[in-house]
Design a protein around this motif. Structure first.
Motif, short mmCIF file in Angstrom:
data_model
loop_
_atom_site.label_atom_id
_atom_site.label_comp_id
_atom_site.label_asym_id
_atom_site.label_seq_id
_atom_site.Cartn_x
_atom_site.Cartn_y
_atom_site.Cartn_z
N UNK A 54 -4.80 88.45 25.89
CA UNK A 54 -5.82 88.40 27.08
C UNK A 54 -6.99 88.10 26.59
N UNK A 55 -7.87 87.65 27.77
CA UNK A 55 -9.27 87.47 27.50
C UNK A 55 -9.97 87.69 28.93
N UNK A 56 -11.47 87.55 28.81
CA UNK A 56 -12.29 88.26 29.88
C UNK A 56 -11.52 87.65 31.25
N UNK A 57 -11.06 88.30 32.18
CA UNK A 57 -10.61 87.77 33.58
C UNK A 57 -9.10 87.20 33.36
N UNK A 58 -8.47 87.07 32.10
CA UNK A 58 -7.27 86.30 31.99
C UNK A 58 -6.31 87.29 31.33
N UNK A 59 -5.26 87.66 32.08
CA UNK A 59 -4.21 88.11 31.24
C UNK A 59 -3.02 87.35 31.22
N UNK A 60 -2.23 87.70 30.25
CA UNK A 60 -1.04 86.91 30.09
C UNK A 60 -1.19 85.55 29.13
N UNK A 61 -2.42 85.79 28.12
CA UNK A 61 -2.49 84.66 27.31
C UNK A 61 -1.12 84.70 26.38
N UNK A 62 -0.60 83.58 26.35
CA UNK A 62 0.41 83.23 25.54
C UNK A 62 0.32 82.40 24.33
N UNK A 63 -0.77 81.71 24.17
CA UNK A 63 -1.05 80.88 23.00
C UNK A 63 -2.49 80.25 22.84
N UNK A 64 -2.76 80.06 21.85
CA UNK A 64 -4.09 79.42 21.50
C UNK A 64 -3.92 78.37 20.49
N UNK A 65 -4.75 77.23 20.98
CA UNK A 65 -4.51 75.87 20.18
C UNK A 65 -5.95 75.84 19.57
N UNK A 66 -5.94 75.41 18.51
CA UNK A 66 -7.28 75.15 17.65
C UNK A 66 -7.26 73.63 17.30
N UNK A 67 -8.36 73.31 17.48
CA UNK A 67 -8.72 71.66 16.90
C UNK A 67 -9.86 71.81 16.22
N UNK A 68 -9.91 70.88 15.23
CA UNK A 68 -11.33 70.69 14.36
C UNK A 68 -11.75 69.38 14.10
N UNK A 69 -12.85 69.19 13.88
CA UNK A 69 -13.49 67.76 13.28
C UNK A 69 -13.38 67.96 11.66
N UNK A 70 -12.12 67.74 11.12
CA UNK A 70 -11.46 68.10 10.02
C UNK A 70 -12.51 67.76 8.84
N UNK A 71 -13.12 66.67 9.10
CA UNK A 71 -13.97 66.09 7.78
C UNK A 71 -15.15 66.93 7.53
N UNK A 72 -15.40 67.76 8.57
CA UNK A 72 -16.62 68.64 8.45
C UNK A 72 -16.42 69.95 8.29
N UNK A 73 -15.18 70.52 8.26
CA UNK A 73 -14.63 71.81 8.22
C UNK A 73 -15.25 72.32 6.81
#
Length: 167
Positions: A54-73
């Motif tokens: 869940x997140x604020x105001x949202x139930x039923x969260x089933x996935x998170x996707x992360x993206x990154x600026x890889x060269x800077x991480x």
């Protein structure tokens, strides 16, 4: 470490007291926990941020996707670790590991592990590292829930960790 090298991330470094990484593979939470322990450090704090349903105001969260600026991480993770050591010079080891790609509920997205001679410095260093990582490292999260998805509702400007981020 080279671009998204999961092999390097799965094993702690053989030299040094800082382990940072970005990977599309599951994070080695147990290995990070074991690695930060040192004979001169009686305090070990491990934070694992996991995908929740869940997140604020949202139930039923089933996935998170992360993206990154890889060269800077990795360079920015190293700055976070260096800044933590400036504030708490007694810190022993620091592990800062982050995941990219799509995660199911319960999977670890980030691991911060810090050891120090005493618990106060270990807790303070770990808190500083996760808070500063979130403010200074270019990684973005998209949530998918029953009925929608979004790349985060609160846009956040990336700041420089050497410019006095509050612990």
């Amino acid at each position: 470490m080279s671009r998204m090298d999961p092999v390097a991330l799965l094993s702690p470094p053989s030299v040094g007291d800082t382990w940072v990484g970005l990977s599309s593979s599951p994070l080695p939470v147990a290995a990070a926990t074991d690695w930060v322990v040192r004979p001169d450090c009686g305090g070990t704090v491990v934070f694992s941020g996991t995908a929740r349903d869940h997140a604020d105001g949202r139930s039923g969260v089933h996935a998170l996707t992360y993206e990154a600026y890889e060269a800077q991480v990795v360079p920015r993770l190293l700055v976070v670790a260096d800044e933590a050591r400036k504030q708490w010079p007694v810190i022993g080891r620091i592990a800062l590991l982050h995941r990219t790609g799509t995660l199911a509920v319960g999977e670890s997205a980030v691991v911060v592990a810090v050891s120090a001679p005493h618990r106060d410095e270990a807790f303070a260093g770990a808190r500083y590292c996760i808070d500063t990582l979130k403010q200074t490292v270019p990684i973005w999260k998209k949530e998918a829930w029953d009925g929608g998805e979004s790349w985060g509702l609160d846009a956040q400007h990336i700041v420089d960790a050497t410019r006095g981020v509050e612990p």
